[in-house]
Design a protein around this motif. Structure first.
Motif: not given
Length: 322
Positions: A45-55
């Motif tokens: 979900e983060d990957y699709i919405n933000k473009g990347h995974l986060t910490t």
């Protein structure tokens, strides 16, 4: 990452098509899109919405996992294009470049971001080598991962400010001891000099140096865990002189073969010729490569041209003293 789709797409695009590609494609898209209960792509979900995974998405490997998803999405895009699925092609091609949101132009390297979009601070791009825990990368650091975008090297060159900064940054990996022959993320790095006209000789020199240093006929003669044959495959391709630089894009980049003559026997179920013969003449660095009867314009060749050529001849010349 989510690598099965890469293997499927790469094989299909090279002509190995005696399987149900529509069924496989459906599964590939499901693994790339299913937000809930998706064991193949945690943090999707983060990957699709933000473009990347986060910490906050993960406590280890937010950047490198993003890169893995990007490479898989590129593979899906190429397969979608081949199957005439235009909207999927556009969507996954765009997703495959989202690593760019993690590129720090001040460092000219990838860098993890927090959930609010801020950079992880303090940050040392040298941290994470030798398998120590790292917020951004799995079993490596920023130097060993930042060039791991085989599907978008021209894009990375632009991000780094052009050809000269790209080459300079790539050379730092080797000159500062950051290159890790024993791990997959950076094993293609020596071949990246081939993307810059006039710098190709560095690929040839570096590959030969790595072969002689890390591959020896003695106990522990491989650089670490062979990882289902990866390290051995790197050596075999490098000795043959052809390297599959970008999965799901059926091209090879070239380097100096280790032998004067190499014969690759081909499976008649898939090929119209029974063998590919690679020869080398002269000494030094590559001056030209003749595929069949045609001289290649650069040190890249696609799969079909490689096989249909039947013969590949590397003409070498003495290297100039620098």
């Amino acid at each position: 990452g989510d690598p099965a789709g890469i293997i499927i797409a790469d094989n299909y695009l090279k002509g190995f098509q005696d399987f149900d590609i529509e069924k496989d494609y459906t599964a590939m898209v499901k693994s790339a899109d299913q937000l809930v209960d998706n064991p193949l792509r945690p943090g999707l979900e983060d990957y699709i919405n933000k473009g990347h995974l986060t910490t906050s998405t993960t406590n280890s490997g937010s950047v490198s996992t993003t890169q893995e998803y990007n490479i898989s999405d590129f593979a899906i895009a190429q397969l979608a294009k081949s199957l005439g699925k235009k909207e999927d092609y556009k969507r996954f091609a765009q997703r495959s470049q989202s690593y760019r949101t993690l590129f720090d132009t001040n460092l000219n390297l990838l860098r993890p971001r927090n959930a609010d979009g801020s950079w992880v601070t303090p940050y040392d791009p040298n941290d994470g080598a030798n398998f120590t825990k790292n917020l951004g990368f799995i079993e490596g650091n920023a130097w060993q991962y930042s060039f791991m975008v085989p599907h978008d090297i021209p894009g990375l060159i632009k991000l780094m400010g052009g050809k000269k900064p790209f080459v300079s940054q790539l050379e730092k990996v080797f000159n500062t001891g950051q290159y890790d022959m024993a791990n997959e993320p950076d094993i293609m790095y020596p071949y990246l000099f081939n993307y810059i006209k006039g710098q190709e000789y560095k690929t040839q020199q570096k590959v030969q140096e790595l072969l002689s240093t890390y591959y020896q006929n003695k106990p522990a003669g491989l650089p670490g865990n062979d990882d289902t044959g990866t390290m051995s495959a790197w050596a075999v391709f490098s000795m043959i002189g052809i390297y599959p630089i970008n999965p799901a894009n059926p091209i090879y980049t070239l380097t100096t073969p280790s032998f004067d003559k190499i014969t690759i026997h081909l499976n008649s179920s898939y090929y119209n010729t029974d063998k590919l013969v690679i020869t080398k003449s002269g000494n030094g660095i590559i001056s030209k490569v003749i595929a069949g009867e045609k001289e290649l314009p650069n040190l890249f060749i696609n799969h079909n041209d490689l096989i249909s050529s039947k013969t590949i001849n590397f003409n070498l010349k003495p290297a100039k003293k620098l």
